[in-house]
Motif scaffolding. Structure first.
Motif, PDB file in Angstrom:
ATOM      1  N   TYR A  20       1.270   8.155   6.901  1.00 21.21           N
ATOM      2  CA  TYR A  20       0.462   7.126   7.558  1.00 21.21           C
ATOM      3  C   TYR A  20       1.014   5.743   7.188  1.00 21.21           C
ATOM      4  CZ  TYR A  20      -3.052  10.715   8.523  1.00 21.21           C
ATOM      5  OH  TYR A  20      -3.714  11.834   8.982  1.00 21.21           O
ATOM      6  N   ARG A  21       0.927   4.792   8.204  1.00 17.42           N
ATOM      7  CA  ARG A  21       1.314   3.399   7.995  1.00 17.42           C
ATOM      8  C   ARG A  21       0.157   2.503   8.437  1.00 17.42           C
ATOM      9  NH1 ARG A  21       6.375   1.057   7.670  1.00 17.42           N
ATOM     10  NH2 ARG A  21       7.317   3.037   8.341  1.00 17.42           N
ATOM     11  N   LEU A  22      -0.146   1.495   7.614  1.00 11.61           N
ATOM     12  CA  LEU A  22      -1.246   0.578   7.941  1.00 11.61           C
ATOM     13  C   LEU A  22      -0.761  -0.457   8.952  1.00 11.61           C
ATOM     14  CD1 LEU A  22      -4.211   0.012   7.057  1.00 11.61           C
ATOM     15  CD2 LEU A  22      -3.274  -1.720   5.505  1.00 11.61           C
ATOM     16  N   ASN A  23      -1.426  -0.523  10.148  1.00  8.74           N
ATOM     17  CA  ASN A  23      -1.001  -1.482  11.179  1.00  8.74           C
ATOM     18  C   ASN A  23      -1.661  -2.844  10.969  1.00  8.74           C
ATOM     19  OD1 ASN A  23      -3.639  -1.270  12.129  1.00  8.74           O
ATOM     20  ND2 ASN A  23      -3.092   0.277  13.696  1.00  8.74           N
ATOM     21  N   ASP A  24      -1.341  -3.728  11.854  1.00  7.68           N
ATOM     22  CA  ASP A  24      -1.856  -5.101  11.717  1.00  7.68           C
ATOM     23  C   ASP A  24      -3.358  -5.173  11.904  1.00  7.68           C
ATOM     24  OD1 ASP A  24       0.716  -5.900  11.294  1.00  7.68           O
ATOM     25  OD2 ASP A  24       1.105  -6.371  13.407  1.00  7.68           O
ATOM     26  N   ASP A  25      -3.942  -4.195  12.581  1.00  5.58           N
ATOM     27  CA  ASP A  25      -5.390  -4.191  12.808  1.00  5.58           C
ATOM     28  C   ASP A  25      -6.159  -3.575  11.633  1.00  5.58           C
ATOM     29  OD1 ASP A  25      -4.913  -5.286  15.285  1.00  5.58           O
ATOM     30  OD2 ASP A  25      -4.771  -3.308  16.279  1.00  5.58           O
ATOM     31  N   ASP A  69       4.190  -0.882 -10.979  1.00  5.90           N
ATOM     32  CA  ASP A  69       2.940  -0.119 -10.877  1.00  5.90           C
ATOM     33  C   ASP A  69       2.322  -0.349  -9.500  1.00  5.90           C
ATOM     34  OD1 ASP A  69       0.792   1.435 -11.464  1.00  5.90           O
ATOM     35  OD2 ASP A  69      -0.254  -0.097 -12.646  1.00  5.90           O
ATOM     36  N   ILE A  70       2.892   0.317  -8.489  1.00  8.50           N
ATOM     37  CA  ILE A  70       2.421   0.098  -7.113  1.00  8.50           C
ATOM     38  C   ILE A  70       1.775   1.349  -6.518  1.00  8.50           C
ATOM     39  CG2 ILE A  70       4.165  -1.685  -6.687  1.00  8.50           C
ATOM     40  CD1 ILE A  70       5.813   0.437  -5.190  1.00  8.50           C
ATOM     41  N   TYR A  71       1.823   2.482  -7.211  1.00  7.79           N
ATOM     42  CA  TYR A  71       1.387   3.754  -6.627  1.00  7.79           C
ATOM     43  C   TYR A  71      -0.049   4.066  -7.055  1.00  7.79           C
ATOM     44  CZ  TYR A  71       6.403   4.126  -5.945  1.00  7.79           C
ATOM     45  OH  TYR A  71       7.705   3.865  -5.580  1.00  7.79           O
ATOM     46  N   ARG A  72      -0.803   4.629  -6.121  1.00  7.34           N
ATOM     47  CA  ARG A  72      -2.182   5.020  -6.380  1.00  7.34           C
ATOM     48  C   ARG A  72      -2.411   6.444  -5.864  1.00  7.34           C
ATOM     49  NH1 ARG A  72      -1.463   1.314  -8.925  1.00  7.34           N
ATOM     50  NH2 ARG A  72      -2.542  -0.703  -9.029  1.00  7.34           N
ATOM     51  N   LYS A  73      -3.178   7.211  -6.648  1.00 12.78           N
ATOM     52  CA  LYS A  73      -3.552   8.571  -6.240  1.00 12.78           C
ATOM     53  C   LYS A  73      -5.040   8.575  -5.915  1.00 12.78           C
ATOM     54  CE  LYS A  73      -3.475  13.383  -7.843  1.00 12.78           C
ATOM     55  NZ  LYS A  73      -3.263  14.282  -9.012  1.00 12.78           N
ATOM     56  N   ARG A  82       2.181   0.061  -1.649  1.00 19.40           N
ATOM     57  CA  ARG A  82       2.677  -1.027  -0.798  1.00 19.40           C
ATOM     58  C   ARG A  82       4.184  -1.105  -0.985  1.00 19.40           C
ATOM     59  NH1 ARG A  82       1.141  -5.123   2.254  1.00 19.40           N
ATOM     60  NH2 ARG A  82       2.426  -7.013   2.364  1.00 19.40           N
ATOM     61  N   ASP A  83       4.916  -0.864   0.068  1.00 23.08           N
ATOM     62  CA  ASP A  83       6.367  -0.867   0.008  1.00 23.08           C
ATOM     63  C   ASP A  83       6.871  -2.298  -0.060  1.00 23.08           C
ATOM     64  OD1 ASP A  83       9.110  -0.619   0.421  1.00 23.08           O
ATOM     65  OD2 ASP A  83       8.827   1.238   1.543  1.00 23.08           O
ATOM     66  N   PRO A  84       7.515  -2.715  -1.154  1.00 20.27           N
ATOM     67  CA  PRO A  84       7.950  -4.111  -1.273  1.00 20.27           C
ATOM     68  C   PRO A  84       9.087  -4.462  -0.315  1.00 20.27           C
ATOM     69  CG  PRO A  84       8.741  -2.798  -3.129  1.00 20.27           C
ATOM     70  CD  PRO A  84       7.830  -1.930  -2.347  1.00 20.27           C
ATOM     71  N   GLU A  85       9.854  -3.472   0.136  1.00 20.89           N
ATOM     72  CA  GLU A  85      10.981  -3.760   1.019  1.00 20.89           C
ATOM     73  C   GLU A  85      10.508  -4.096   2.426  1.00 20.89           C
ATOM     74  OE1 GLU A  85      13.971  -0.763   0.980  1.00 20.89           O
ATOM     75  OE2 GLU A  85      14.097  -0.657  -1.205  1.00 20.89           O
ATOM     76  N   TYR A  86       9.459  -3.391   2.875  1.00 20.96           N
ATOM     77  CA  TYR A  86       8.994  -3.596   4.252  1.00 20.96           C
ATOM     78  C   TYR A  86       7.645  -4.307   4.317  1.00 20.96           C
ATOM     79  CZ  TYR A  86      12.644  -0.168   5.089  1.00 20.96           C
ATOM     80  OH  TYR A  86      13.851   0.485   5.130  1.00 20.96           O
ATOM     81  N   THR A  88       4.628  -3.388   3.710  1.00 19.09           N
ATOM     82  CA  THR A  88       3.625  -2.629   4.445  1.00 19.09           C
ATOM     83  C   THR A  88       3.026  -1.562   3.548  1.00 19.09           C
ATOM     84  OG1 THR A  88       3.219  -1.287   6.423  1.00 19.09           O
ATOM     85  CG2 THR A  88       5.313  -0.972   5.310  1.00 19.09           C
ATOM     86  N   GLU A  89       1.778  -1.165   3.914  1.00 18.17           N
ATOM     87  CA  GLU A  89       1.090  -0.120   3.163  1.00 18.17           C
ATOM     88  C   GLU A  89       1.467   1.245   3.733  1.00 18.17           C
ATOM     89  OE1 GLU A  89      -0.969  -0.249   0.572  1.00 18.17           O
ATOM     90  OE2 GLU A  89      -1.006  -2.440   0.352  1.00 18.17           O
TER      91      GLU A  89
END
Length: 734
Positions: A20-25, A69-73, A82-86, A88-89
């Motif tokens: 899944y990718r979080l969109n702008d909405d 520390d960006i990963y959550r379970k 949250r991918d720092p390169e793109y 996006t969530e």
């Protein structure tokens, strides 16, 4: 996407996920379903997450694992970041919770590796790099050393063992840091040292074991293993080994190598069985056991070659001034010495036991068996069993001597003595081994032991059985026995002892048939043993039945007649009747006895049992075994009547006796299903007999014809041919 020429850091088991990718909405868009793995990224030394579409194998997601520390379970099935390169969530939704936990653990491991790499160490710089050298042994490098020890692959483990063995100061420096951490109460450092030492032991290297189990390091190594992070409190292994474990020297050992190996062996066993019992694998345990066995073999070998030591040991044992405590310590040492000899080669074992016999070990054991300390007596019997396992003839050759005869009496006495810990089983095994007729060597010695046993000791064992059973004629019997000591102790003879005595008698029946026959008939042994049927313990009644079954297996007519003449099966029949319809071991044992009698076609016993006890057994006629017994009895009667009738009709010259049926044919024709064949056989036999009568008539007529020829001088050739043809006809028809 992983590099094909390198193995991943973790298993590549693929887990089914939705991406899944979080969109702008602010809504999550489904990017597809695939399988996720943790693998090296292409042309990179870094690990990443790769999701491949399950339908067309297209890459749905490729993400480099970050040390941040960006990963959550979430909810056990979702990993998001949250991918720092793109910018996006992203989220992975797993089909199973186990798959989510699997990937989450490897993400965490990859992050830890990234943190360790930040130490800027060039020795261990990647998962697949070759280990070149060990870092300096310092408090600050403990995390890196722990990483090297616990996370190395097979190739690096081999290199690690080489480096540790080559570094003479590795363990000394590590133990110095251990003492510093212990003084400062640095639990984190102590926990890391515990894991490092445990990991090194798990490498299972004999060369490393040789280093850490030396006298200089072994106690520090055990001390470092007291700080198990998985245990709430600190263990106190060193304190136990120093203050509570006492090394007893029955005889001072002057060889420092022997002393060193004895201490080392005990400590290795303690480490294996106590300190690391729950973490060692089978291969490591096997290697430690090999070291223990090698040490034991070396200790025994060095001691047995020290003639001064052995002689001093036996001199001290035989001195009347030696205290009871010292004597017990010496005998316990002998016991352990003999036990450890199993680590020697077979030839060396035999030589050692012969040397011990020549030094007088059996004289010592005879004294031990007379001790009031029952545990001490147990040690003596253990030593005898070790000798019997090695070579029974060593003990046999001793007990047949004049000075050794009392030892056999002590063994018999031990068999009927209550030791409270079922030690009579050991005496039983020793006697059975001495009397064993199937051993291949030492026939003369064995026969001498058997002769002494039957002449001096068997009667005493029989008397113990007789006076231990309730009997109306006990007073009369006791007068015949005349053994006040036995009668005095009859009330304390344990049922287990009586069972062993019965078992030993069965053994004697099988191994010494000629000895037992005369002994049993003359001394009424069977009558006395059958008194066990009056005991309340059912297993003793069963033992008596088994004894009778063993005697009958000898197929001795004299013993069978002894049973019938003295009505000896009556106690067994009475016990069977009293048992009623209870289906228990006694019920089965008696039926097995009856079945054996039927199978072996013991006709005299058919007549005896059915003729004497059928009124009592008729209530069990529904049992197949009892029915078979009755049928066999009836067949015997029919066979007897048929034989009587045939004998009266047959040829007066009694040639029928020459045609008597062989035993095998009788057995065959006695069956119920073959009675018609039996009748046919009788008719055929009558036909043969008639033919013999006719043959006699022909012979008589031929003789008359010859007389006529001599009288007239003119042979009647036609008549002669006719008579001869008639005679031939009858012969062929036979």
């Amino acid at each position: 996407m992983g590099a094909p020429d390198r193995s991943p850091a973790t298993s590549n088991s693929m887990q089914r996920v939705k991406v899944y990718r979080l969109n702008d909405d602010g809504k999550w868009d489904d990017q597809g379903t695939g399988h996720v793995t943790v693998d090296y990224l292409e042309r990179s030394e870094e690990l990443g997450l790769c999701v491949v579409d399950e339908e067309d194998s297209e890459t749905l997601l490729l993400h480099r694992i970050s040390s941040d520390d960006i990963y959550r379970k979430q909810e056990d099935t979702i990993i998001s970041w949250r991918d720092p390169e793109y910018s996006t969530e992203l989220a992975l939704s797993f089909q199973e919770t186990t798959g989510c936990s699997y990937i989450w653990d490897h993400i965490c491991n990859a992050q830890r590796n990234l943190h360790f790499n930040s130490l800027n160490n060039d020795t261990f710089h990647s998962m697949n790099s070759e280990l070149r050298e060990l870092p300096a042994i310092e408090l600050s490098t403990l995390p890196l050393i722990l990483k090297i020890v616990t996370e190395s692959g097979i190739t690096d483990q081999m290199r690690l063992m080489e480096l540790i063995v080559a570094n003479q100061d590795f363990f000394k420096k590590l133990m110095d840091i251990f003492h510093i951490c212990e003084d400062l109460e640095n639990l984190d450092g102590l926990h890391m040292i515990y894991k490092i030492v445990r990991g090194i032991i798990m490498l299972n290297s004999s060369q490393i074991f040789e280093k850490i189990f030396g006298d200089e390091l072994i106690m520090d190594i055990i001390g470092s293993l007291e700080y198990d992070p998985e245990v709430d409190h600190v263990q106190h292994h060193r304190n136990f080994l120093k203050e509570h474990v006492i090394f007893k020297e029955a005889i001072p050992i002057k060889d420092p190598l022997v002393l060193s190996k004895i201490h080392q062996t005990y400590r290795i066993g303690y480490l294996k069985d106590v300190v690391l019992a729950r973490v060692l694998d089978e291969s490591t345990i096997a290697n430690l056991n090999s070291i223990i066995h090698a040490n034991n073999a070396l200790v025994v070998s060095l001691l047995k070659d020290d003639n001064t030591f052995i002689q001093e040991l036996f001199v001290k044992l035989k001195l009347p001034t030696t205290s009871e405590v010292s004597k017990k310590n010496l005998v316990h040492f002998l016991h352990e010495f003999c036990s450890l000899s199993k680590n020697l080669q077979m030839v060396q074992q035999l030589r050692l036991f012969r040397d011990l016999m020549n030094e007088g070990i059996f004289d010592v054991i005879a004294d031990v068996l007379q001790s009031p300390d029952k545990k001490f007596v147990l040690t003596g019997t253990d030593i005898l069993i070790l000798f019997l396992n090695q070579d029974p003839n060593l003990l046999r050759s001793y007990v047949v001597r004049k000075e050794g005869i009392p030892l056999l009496g002590l063994l018999v006495e031990g068999l009927i003595t209550d030791f409270g810990e079922e030690m009579h089983c050991q005496f039983f095994e020793i006697l059975r081994c001495l009397l064993d007729s199937y051993s291949l060597s030492g026939a003369a010695q064995r026969e001498a032991v058997v002769e002494i046993f039957y002449e001096n000791h068997l009667g005493k064992l029989i008397d113990v059985i007789a006076v231990s059973c309730p009997s109306e004629g006990l007073h009369t019997l006791s007068n015949k026995i005349g053994r006040s000591s036995v009668l005095k102790n009859q009330s304390i003879v344990k049922p287990e002892i009586l069972s062993n005595l019965c078992e030993l008698l069965c053994f004697c029946v099988l191994h010494h048939p000629y000895k037992i026959k005369s002994n049993f008939l003359v001394n009424n042994v069977i009558d006395k043993v059958l008194l066990l049927t009056r005991r309340k313990e059912k297993y003793l009644v069963v033992a008596a039945v088994r004894f009778v079954r063993t005697i009958l297996s000898r197929h001795d007519d004299d013993l069978v007649n002894h049973f019938i003449k003295n009505n000896l099966l009556k106690p067994i029949i009475d016990a069977f009747i009293a048992n009623g319809n209870r289906y228990n071991l006694l019920h089965s044992a008696v039926l097995d006895l009856f079945e054996y009698i039927c199978k072996e076609n013991l006709k005299s016993l058919f007549k005896y049992i059915v003729g004497s006890f059928w009124n009592q057994l008729v209530q069990f006629e529904y049992l197949a075994t009892i029915q078979s017994l009755k049928v066999k009895y009836e067949q015997c009667l029919e066979d007897f009547s048929t034989r009587g009738t045939t004998t009266n009709v047959l040829d007066p010259r009694k040639r029928i006796e020459e045609r008597a049926l062989e035993k095998e044919e009788e057995d065959y024709f006695n069956g119920e299903r073959n009675r018609n064949l039996y009748l046919f056989y009788v008719m055929e036999l009558l036909q043969v007999t008639l033919h013999e009568v006719l043959s006699l008539v022909v012979d008589l007529l031929t003789m008359m014809m010859k007389m006529t020829m001599r009288t007239t001088g003119h042979p009647h050739e036609n008549n002669q041919k006719q008579w001869m043809k008639m005679k031939d006809h009858y012969i062929l028809s036979g």
